[in-house]
Each structure stands twice: as structure tokens, then as C-alpha cells.
Design an enzyme around this catalytic site. Structure first.
Site, short mmCIF file in Angstrom:
data_model
loop_
_atom_site.label_atom_id
_atom_site.label_comp_id
_atom_site.label_asym_id
_atom_site.label_seq_id
_atom_site.Cartn_x
_atom_site.Cartn_y
_atom_site.Cartn_z
N CYS A 88 0.84 -1.21 0.00
CA CYS A 88 0.00 0.00 0.00
C CYS A 88 0.88 1.26 0.00
O CYS A 88 1.47 1.59 -1.01
CB CYS A 88 -0.99 -0.03 1.16
SG CYS A 88 -2.32 1.17 0.94
N HIS A 190 -3.97 -4.72 0.22
CA HIS A 190 -3.46 -5.23 1.49
C HIS A 190 -3.55 -6.75 1.49
O HIS A 190 -4.61 -7.30 1.81
CB HIS A 190 -4.27 -4.67 2.66
CG HIS A 190 -4.01 -3.22 2.92
ND1 HIS A 190 -3.00 -2.79 3.75
CD2 HIS A 190 -4.60 -2.10 2.43
CE1 HIS A 190 -2.99 -1.46 3.78
NE2 HIS A 190 -3.94 -1.02 2.98
N GLU A 192 -2.51 -8.75 3.63
CA GLU A 192 -2.82 -9.25 4.98
C GLU A 192 -4.30 -9.11 5.32
O GLU A 192 -4.75 -9.54 6.37
CB GLU A 192 -1.95 -8.53 6.03
CG GLU A 192 -2.24 -7.06 6.24
CD GLU A 192 -1.64 -6.16 5.16
OE1 GLU A 192 -1.01 -6.69 4.23
OE2 GLU A 192 -1.83 -4.94 5.23
#
Lengths: 218, 279
Positions: A88, A190, A192
């Protein structure tokens, strides 16, 4: 699977005071690695892989990196050809300049600009969007074309070199989703927060980073 | 545009425990938010909302622990609402691993909380939840306290102000349709989605997939939220998403599982990509 000594170092997640690293740490753990969170330049010396996460604004990110004396060490690390993953803001920080809140010089590792999204009906571009790799890459092992990843951003990258773009997503216009140039990969989304696909991406990055000298037949 | 429409599951949490358990899958502990969140992730949900209804201030730490444990094990975005009154409350939730915080009555009491939060953490973290009821003249009044207390504020005007102050998303609940499983309040949705540029989550009234489709198609919602119909197994997440996709909406239909029973290790993982493919 012998690895060279160079690859035996830790996976470093760079903490430059930009908020929550917890999800990144846990994702790296979930895929089988034990990351070290570090905020000092010396940590980069032995790193086998470096992850630069990030939320927030470009100017803050650069200010935080500067304040910790991390700008040149990160540049040197990348220039040495060592494995790097930006997430990001960790992607946007690689560009030459960001137009978020003015014109802010960034790391200038990937020549290009960061500009505000123009075409999308709503800003931020927030949610799950389909990502399309433009070429083969180990980063997308077991991640089919069109898999969805979670995006949250209002600015996006325009790299000067189109060959640096590994994958795009579509938000009324094609948006750079992943860049890849040599040892550098970085995602606008993202991983994650992108469920199993995101975990696979972390695994794929770390596998490539840490297994370059294994004897699996490459 | 291929940004998908999101299907969101919502939990009420009291002292770190989910109040209404779920029955769509066997769980060891149906009140454990982390186990529930993981189960919903496996089911293919796009996002989660935890609404903390813990009354006592002393028990507030329970929600922090819950957020931490959830963030440790669930790799999809989630929002935490309830009891968030200051930017420090927001910071605590975000630092514990929540992706967004939702504010409702605290924002009505002090609208500058929205701008302060957006400035400090970014608009994408700030969800403003609006509970509203039809007024009778075609407009909608904002209510607090679960719909019991009217504020005299027009929902459309409040939504606009919230967005101007930096809200990144509106979570809109119709107190008229909530709990009836008879469909979302399309008129209310339209009244809000027509006047704001940020994503609007439709809440209150979900009974089946057709309701979700209407909320997006007619109501202009970017996401649909439901609780009971998912928790009690009336609708399965992926069935709803497939129905929405069949209606032509962009949906995230793949939800692969990540099953890598690997021990934590710094040792390089053997590459399987170039491994023996001697079929």
C-alpha cells in the site's frame, strides 16, 4: 534445501511509526515465517527479506522514514538487489513524487508519480477487486487470474516504465495493483486483509526471497 | 468497474462474547468471536462488523482483547463499533487490529469527532453508523438508543455532513425494517446513496438474497449487512453471493482456504513450483 548464508537472515517488517503492523506480522507468521519488527537502519544489514507496510499519507511516511534515518538504508538495501515487498503506502513510497496533499518527494526507486484516483465513482477505492497479472510471476503462484484482493486507497501509482507493472485492477480505469522490478515487488492492496489469496502472496514472496539458492531445480 | 459488492456479517458482542450464537456450522464455542470470525471467513464473507454492546465501562478491555485475537487469526477486514467516544478510543481499536471504527451517537453528540478521527487516522477508517426511521413526509429521522430516541435530524442531511467531515463509509440501518427479515428500506437507502459519494452499507431487514440484490440495484448500496439470517443458517454466505452474481452484480466468488500446516520456522520453504511433477 541448503540456502546460502545470505538468505539465512531474518524477515524484517519495517516499523516507521505508521500505525498497525499487527496484521502483517501475523500474516507472515501464518505462512510459516518468524518476522522481526524493526525500526532501526542496522536491522537491514542482516535482513533476508524486507517488508515495508504502510497506511496513512505519503508525506507522513517519508517524514517518519527520514526521522528514523531509514531513507538511505532502504534505498541501499534495494539497490543491492535484496528482496523487498512494499504494501500500500509501501508501494507508493517507492515512486518519485506523491501528489497527496501537495507534491512530496518519495524514495524515487521506481520513477513515476502518485496521483489521486480520478475515475472511480467513489473514493476511496475500498473493497475487494479482481487483480489481473500481466505476466507470469512466482508472486502469483496458486493465485489465479481475477482473484480478489482488498484495496483501500485514494491515490494510485503511475510508474513511468509500464514494464514495472506486474498486475492491474479495474476501477473504471486500469489501476496498478502490483509492481515488480527485479528484487522489488509492491502491492497497492493489502494482502494481509485479502484472506487466503493474500496469505499465498506473502508465502510466495517469502519463498522466492528465501529460497533463491535452493536446489529445487530452477 | 469490477469492485465487488460486499456481504458483511455483523455480531453483537457483550464482554468479549458474541451474544447471539450461530448455528450454521458446528463450533466448539459458538460465543467465541474469534472462532466465529474464522468460520465466516471460511464461509466466504467479505467483511465483519463487531458491535460492542458491553454496558459497563470497566469491561471495555474485553473488546480490545477480542479485537487483538481476531486480528491475529482472521485475515479479512473488520470494523468495530459501540462505545467509541474519543479519538483515543479509535486509536486503541485500530492499534489492536481493527481496520475501521464505527461511531454513531458520539458523532451526533459531537460531529467534530468525525473530522478529528478522519484527520488522525484517515477517512477510510471512519464509519459513521446512522439509525433512522421514516418520518411520514418522505424523509427520514436519525434516532439513537436503538431507535428509541429521535434526534430531529434528517438522515440525508446528517449523512452529507458526516461525509463532509470525513466519514469514509456510512452504515445505514433502518429501524423500521430492522429485525423483520422483510427486505431493506429501499427508499431510505436511496435517500442516502443519492446524496453521498462514499460507500453505503445497507443494514436492517435482510431476509434473503433477493433483498440483498434490491438493496444494491435499487437502493444503490455498496455492501449489505446481515446478522440473524447468517447466524441461524437461513442463508449461507456463498449462496447469497452466487445469487447476487447471477443477478449481474460483481461479487468475490472465490474463497480459497489457506491450509499450510507449517511449523513456524525461519528455514526456507522448499519450493513446490519447480518440484517433481512426474505425472
Amino acid at each position: 534445501m541448503p540456502a546460502s548464508s545470505h538468505n539465512a537472515g531474518p524477515v524484517i517488517i519495517l516499523d516507521y511509526g505508521a500505525g498497525n503492523l499487527r496484521s502483517v506480522v501475523r500474516a507472515v507468521e501464518r505462512v510459516g515465517f518468524r518476522p522481526d519488527v524493526a525500526d532501526v537502519p542496522a536491522a537491514l544489514d542482516s535482513a533476508a527479506a524486507l517488508i515495508l507496510p504502510g497506511v496513512g499519507a505519503a508525506a507522513d511516511t517519508m517524514a517518519n522514514l527520514k526521522q528514523r534515518g531509514l531513507v538511505q538504508p532502504v534505498r541501499d538495501y534495494i539497490a543491492a538487489g535484496r528482496p523487498f515487498l512494499g504494501v500500500c503506502m509501501g508501494l507508493q513510497a517507492l515512486m518519485t513524487v506523491s501528489e497527496e496533499g501537495g507534491k512530496h518527494p518519495c524514495l524515487d526507486i521506481l520513477p513515476g508519480r502518485v496521483v489521486r484516483l480520478s475515475a472511480g465513482p467513489t473514493i476511496p477505492h475500498m473493497g475487494w477487486n479482481a487483480v489481473h497479472p500481466l505476466r507470469e510471476s512466482p508472486l502469483f503462484d496458486e493465485i489465479p487470474d481475477g482473484s480478489h484482493f482488498y484495496f483501500v486507497h485514494s491515490y494510485h501509482c503511475l510508474p513511468d516504465d509500464p514494464a514495472a507493472v506486474l498486475a492491474t485492477t479495474d476501477y473504471d480505469e486500469p489501476i496498478v495493483a502490483v509492481v515488480e522490478r527485479g528484487n522489488v515487488v509492491a502491492t497497492q492492496f493489502h494482502p494481509e486483509k485479502s484472506g487466503a489469496n493474500g496469505l499465498r502472496l506473502y508465502r510466495n514472496f517469502l519463498r522466492s526471497a528465501l529460497c533463491t539458492n535452493d536446489d529445487s531445480g530452477e | 468497474m469490477t469492485l465487488t459488492k460486499r456481504v458483511i456479517a455483523c455480531f453483537d458482542v457483550d464482554c468479549g462474547r458474541v451474544v447471539k450464537g450461530i448455528s450454521f456450522v458446528e463450533l466448539r464455542d459458538a460465543g467465541d468471536p474469534v472462532e466465529l470470525a474464522a468460520a465466516y471467513d471460511r464461509e466466504g464473507v467479505d467483511e465483519l462488523v463487531f458491535l460492542d454492546i458491553t454496558a459497563s465501562h470497566e469491561e471495555r478491555q474485553t473488546v480490545v482483547d477480542m479485537v487483538r485475537h481476531t486480528a491475529d487469526q482472521v485475515f479479512i477486514p473488520f470494523t468495530v463499533g459501540g462505545g467509541i467516544r474519543t479519538t483515543d478510543d479509535m486509536r486503541l481499536m485500530l492499534e489492536s487490529g481493527a481496520d475501521k471504527v464505527s461511531i454513531n451517537s458520539a458523532a451526533l453528540a459531537d460531529p467534530s469527532l468525525i473530522s478529528a478521527g478522519a484527520q488522525r487516522f484517515g477517512s477510510q477508517c471512519i464509519v459513521v453508523a446512522i439509525d433512522a426511521k421514516a418520518r411520514g413526509d418522505g424523509g427520514f429521522d436519525v434516532h439513537t438508543h436503538g431507535g428509541r430516541r429521535p434526534t430531529g435530524r434528517d438522515a440525508g442531511a446528517w449523512a452529507q455532513e458526516a461525509v463532509e467531515r470525513g466519514a469514509g463509509e456510512i452504515l445505514l440501518t433502518s429501524m423500521d425494517t430492522d429485525g423483520h427479515q422483510d427486505g431493506f428500506d429501499i427508499a431510505m437507502l436511496r435517500a442516502i446513496t443519492d446524496v453521498v459519494s462514499v460507500p453505503v452499507i445497507a443494514s436492517g431487514g435482510a431476509g434473503n438474497a433477493a433483498h440483498m440484490i434490491d438493496a444494491v440495484r435499487q437502493g444503490g448500496a455498496d455492501a449489505v449487512l446481515a446478522a440473524s439470517i447468517f447466524h441461524f443458517g437461513t442463508c449461507r454466505i456463498m449462496d447469497v453471493k452466487h445469487a447476487m452474481a447471477q443477478a449481474g452484480l460483481p461479487m468475490r466468488l472465490e474463497h480459497p482456504q489457506f491450509d499450510q500446516p507449517q511449523p513456524l520456522s525461519q528455514a526456507p520453504t522448499p519450493s513446490t513450483k519447480n518440484g517433481d511433477h512426474n505425472a
